[in-house]
Design a protein around this motif. Sequence first.
Motif, PDB file in Angstrom:
ATOM      1  N   ASP A 233      -7.635 -64.106 -12.594  1.00  0.00           N
ATOM      2  CA  ASP A 233      -7.595 -63.727 -14.007  1.00  0.00           C
ATOM      3  C   ASP A 233      -7.734 -62.214 -14.122  1.00  0.00           C
ATOM      4  N   THR A 234      -6.633 -61.537 -14.293  1.00  0.00           N
ATOM      5  CA  THR A 234      -6.647 -60.081 -14.350  1.00  0.00           C
ATOM      6  C   THR A 234      -5.504 -59.588 -15.222  1.00  0.00           C
ATOM      7  N   THR A 235      -5.684 -58.429 -15.808  1.00  0.00           N
ATOM      8  CA  THR A 235      -4.605 -57.779 -16.546  1.00  0.00           C
ATOM      9  C   THR A 235      -3.873 -56.770 -15.660  1.00  0.00           C
ATOM     10  N   ALA A 236      -4.320 -56.619 -14.419  1.00  0.00           N
ATOM     11  CA  ALA A 236      -3.764 -55.615 -13.511  1.00  0.00           C
ATOM     12  C   ALA A 236      -2.671 -56.209 -12.640  1.00  0.00           C
ATOM     13  N   SER A 237      -1.704 -56.878 -13.257  1.00  0.00           N
ATOM     14  CA  SER A 237      -0.642 -57.533 -12.489  1.00  0.00           C
ATOM     15  C   SER A 237       0.620 -56.677 -12.383  1.00  0.00           C
ATOM     16  N   HIS A 238       0.603 -55.497 -12.969  1.00  0.00           N
ATOM     17  CA  HIS A 238       1.753 -54.591 -12.901  1.00  0.00           C
ATOM     18  C   HIS A 238       2.041 -54.223 -11.452  1.00  0.00           C
ATOM     19  N   GLY A 239       3.266 -54.466 -11.000  1.00  0.00           N
ATOM     20  CA  GLY A 239       3.657 -54.065  -9.654  1.00  0.00           C
ATOM     21  C   GLY A 239       3.350 -55.062  -8.560  1.00  0.00           C
ATOM     22  N   THR A 240       2.984 -56.293  -8.911  1.00  0.00           N
ATOM     23  CA  THR A 240       2.640 -57.263  -7.874  1.00  0.00           C
ATOM     24  C   THR A 240       3.855 -57.603  -6.995  1.00  0.00           C
ATOM     25  N   GLY A 241       5.033 -57.697  -7.610  1.00  0.00           N
ATOM     26  CA  GLY A 241       6.225 -57.995  -6.817  1.00  0.00           C
ATOM     27  C   GLY A 241       6.568 -56.882  -5.844  1.00  0.00           C
ATOM     28  N   CYS A 242       6.422 -55.646  -6.296  1.00  0.00           N
ATOM     29  CA  CYS A 242       6.660 -54.498  -5.419  1.00  0.00           C
ATOM     30  C   CYS A 242       5.688 -54.506  -4.243  1.00  0.00           C
ATOM     31  N   THR A 243       4.419 -54.729  -4.560  1.00  0.00           N
ATOM     32  CA  THR A 243       3.385 -54.707  -3.529  1.00  0.00           C
ATOM     33  C   THR A 243       3.600 -55.802  -2.502  1.00  0.00           C
ATOM     34  N   LEU A 244       3.935 -57.011  -2.975  1.00  0.00           N
ATOM     35  CA  LEU A 244       4.129 -58.123  -2.041  1.00  0.00           C
ATOM     36  C   LEU A 244       5.307 -57.857  -1.115  1.00  0.00           C
ATOM     37  N   SER A 245       6.434 -57.436  -1.657  1.00  0.00           N
ATOM     38  CA  SER A 245       7.606 -57.200  -0.810  1.00  0.00           C
ATOM     39  C   SER A 245       7.380 -56.034   0.152  1.00  0.00           C
ATOM     40  N   ALA A 246       6.661 -55.008  -0.294  1.00  0.00           N
ATOM     41  CA  ALA A 246       6.348 -53.884   0.590  1.00  0.00           C
ATOM     42  C   ALA A 246       5.421 -54.321   1.720  1.00  0.00           C
ATOM     43  N   ALA A 247       4.457 -55.176   1.390  1.00  0.00           N
ATOM     44  CA  ALA A 247       3.536 -55.668   2.415  1.00  0.00           C
ATOM     45  C   ALA A 247       4.272 -56.507   3.458  1.00  0.00           C
ATOM     46  N   ILE A 248       5.209 -57.333   3.004  1.00  0.00           N
ATOM     47  CA  ILE A 248       6.003 -58.125   3.951  1.00  0.00           C
ATOM     48  C   ILE A 248       6.819 -57.202   4.849  1.00  0.00           C
ATOM     49  N   ALA A 249       7.455 -56.193   4.259  1.00  0.00           N
ATOM     50  CA  ALA A 249       8.238 -55.251   5.056  1.00  0.00           C
ATOM     51  C   ALA A 249       7.362 -54.522   6.070  1.00  0.00           C
ATOM     52  N   ALA A 250       6.163 -54.134   5.654  1.00  0.00           N
ATOM     53  CA  ALA A 250       5.254 -53.445   6.571  1.00  0.00           C
ATOM     54  C   ALA A 250       4.894 -54.332   7.757  1.00  0.00           C
ATOM     55  N   ARG A 251       4.632 -55.599   7.495  1.00  0.00           N
ATOM     56  CA  ARG A 251       4.276 -56.515   8.585  1.00  0.00           C
ATOM     57  C   ARG A 251       5.488 -56.801   9.478  1.00  0.00           C
ATOM     58  N   LEU A 252       6.680 -56.862   8.898  1.00  0.00           N
ATOM     59  CA  LEU A 252       7.875 -57.021   9.726  1.00  0.00           C
ATOM     60  C   LEU A 252       8.078 -55.797  10.615  1.00  0.00           C
ATOM     61  N   ALA A 253       7.723 -54.623  10.096  1.00  0.00           N
ATOM     62  CA  ALA A 253       7.801 -53.409  10.916  1.00  0.00           C
ATOM     63  C   ALA A 253       6.860 -53.480  12.099  1.00  0.00           C
ATOM     64  N   HIS A 254       5.778 -54.246  11.945  1.00  0.00           N
ATOM     65  CA  HIS A 254       4.833 -54.470  13.052  1.00  0.00           C
ATOM     66  C   HIS A 254       5.251 -55.657  13.924  1.00  0.00           C
ATOM     67  N   ALA A 255       6.457 -56.203  13.665  1.00  0.00           N
ATOM     68  CA  ALA A 255       7.042 -57.282  14.463  1.00  0.00           C
ATOM     69  C   ALA A 255       6.397 -58.640  14.229  1.00  0.00           C
ATOM     70  N   ASP A 256       5.751 -58.858  13.077  1.00  0.00           N
ATOM     71  CA  ASP A 256       5.304 -60.199  12.718  1.00  0.00           C
ATOM     72  C   ASP A 256       6.514 -61.101  12.495  1.00  0.00           C
ATOM     73  N   ASP A 257       6.340 -62.403  12.749  1.00  0.00           N
ATOM     74  CA  ASP A 257       7.359 -63.335  12.289  1.00  0.00           C
ATOM     75  C   ASP A 257       7.246 -63.457  10.776  1.00  0.00           C
ATOM     76  N   LEU A 258       8.248 -64.053  10.146  1.00  0.00           N
ATOM     77  CA  LEU A 258       8.342 -64.031   8.692  1.00  0.00           C
ATOM     78  C   LEU A 258       7.166 -64.744   8.023  1.00  0.00           C
ATOM     79  N   ALA A 259       6.811 -65.922   8.501  1.00  0.00           N
ATOM     80  CA  ALA A 259       5.713 -66.676   7.888  1.00  0.00           C
ATOM     81  C   ALA A 259       4.391 -65.923   8.002  1.00  0.00           C
ATOM     82  N   THR A 260       4.142 -65.319   9.150  1.00  0.00           N
ATOM     83  CA  THR A 260       2.907 -64.545   9.335  1.00  0.00           C
ATOM     84  C   THR A 260       2.897 -63.326   8.427  1.00  0.00           C
ATOM     85  N   ALA A 261       4.046 -62.648   8.322  1.00  0.00           N
ATOM     86  CA  ALA A 261       4.138 -61.476   7.452  1.00  0.00           C
ATOM     87  C   ALA A 261       3.829 -61.848   6.006  1.00  0.00           C
TER      88      ALA A 261
END
Length: 260
Positions: free
Chosen positions: A202-230
């Motif tokens: 429950d938060t009003t600070a949801s601005h940019g959640t999609g950006c953050t999630l996709s960036a985090a996945i990309a960062a983990r893929l850069a570290h060679a995680d598999d997709l599910a782990t990322a």
Amino acid sequence: MTPIALSIAGSDCSAGAGLQADLKTFQHFQTYGLTAATCVVAETPKIVLSVHPVPPTIVQDQVALLLKSYPIAAIKTGMLFSKAHVVAISELLAKHPDIPLVVDPVMVASTGDSLLKRDAIEAYRERLLPLATLITPNLDEAEVLLDRPIRDEATIETAATELSKRFGTAVLLKGGHLEAPECADLLCEGGKLTWFRSPRIDTTASHGTGCTLSAAIAARLAHADDLATAIDRAKTYLSQSLSEALQLGEIPHLNQGTTF
């Protein structure tokens, strides 16, 4: 060596979304972040006041130079704005199929303001999405891509499977817009369905959640995680960020809409 990730997205002056959010996320995951700006957006979490698109040739120059100059280990795209921008990016990324690509098909801001011209949707379908390693649409974006409503978990499974088959890519269909006590996102990868569930915060600070999630996945893929782990690590980070979000006080909501 520290892995390098590239974000191709818009600039958010309030720093909660876009390139600024992506750089913060890359830094958290000890990933060196590069950026190519597609638009300059005057916005806060409550209003998109104006959008100034960067000329597609300049966007292409940024991306081409970075691809030549750095050993980029993952790329994500965010706000691309127009057909010309999508085409310009796709022409370059098609030459680098070995680099994992996360496409967040940004269409509408959390304020409800449009962030994508209508002519870009078909360019997404035909040019960019087939190049992706993973696409991360929310329900509204998936409905646009499929031209039909998605209302529950059963239709999420059908939609994710169809998107994956249609574009030949893995799909993380985000179910956060469903009215439910938890946020349930579905990964379709090679026909296999995997649900990722987390408590709704429950938060009003949801601005940019999609950006953050996709960036985090990309960062983990850069570290060679598999997709599910990322994705799992990215969702953990997003939940932590939302639960610890800064309370910046009341942000005025101007009675104006988006201007291009």
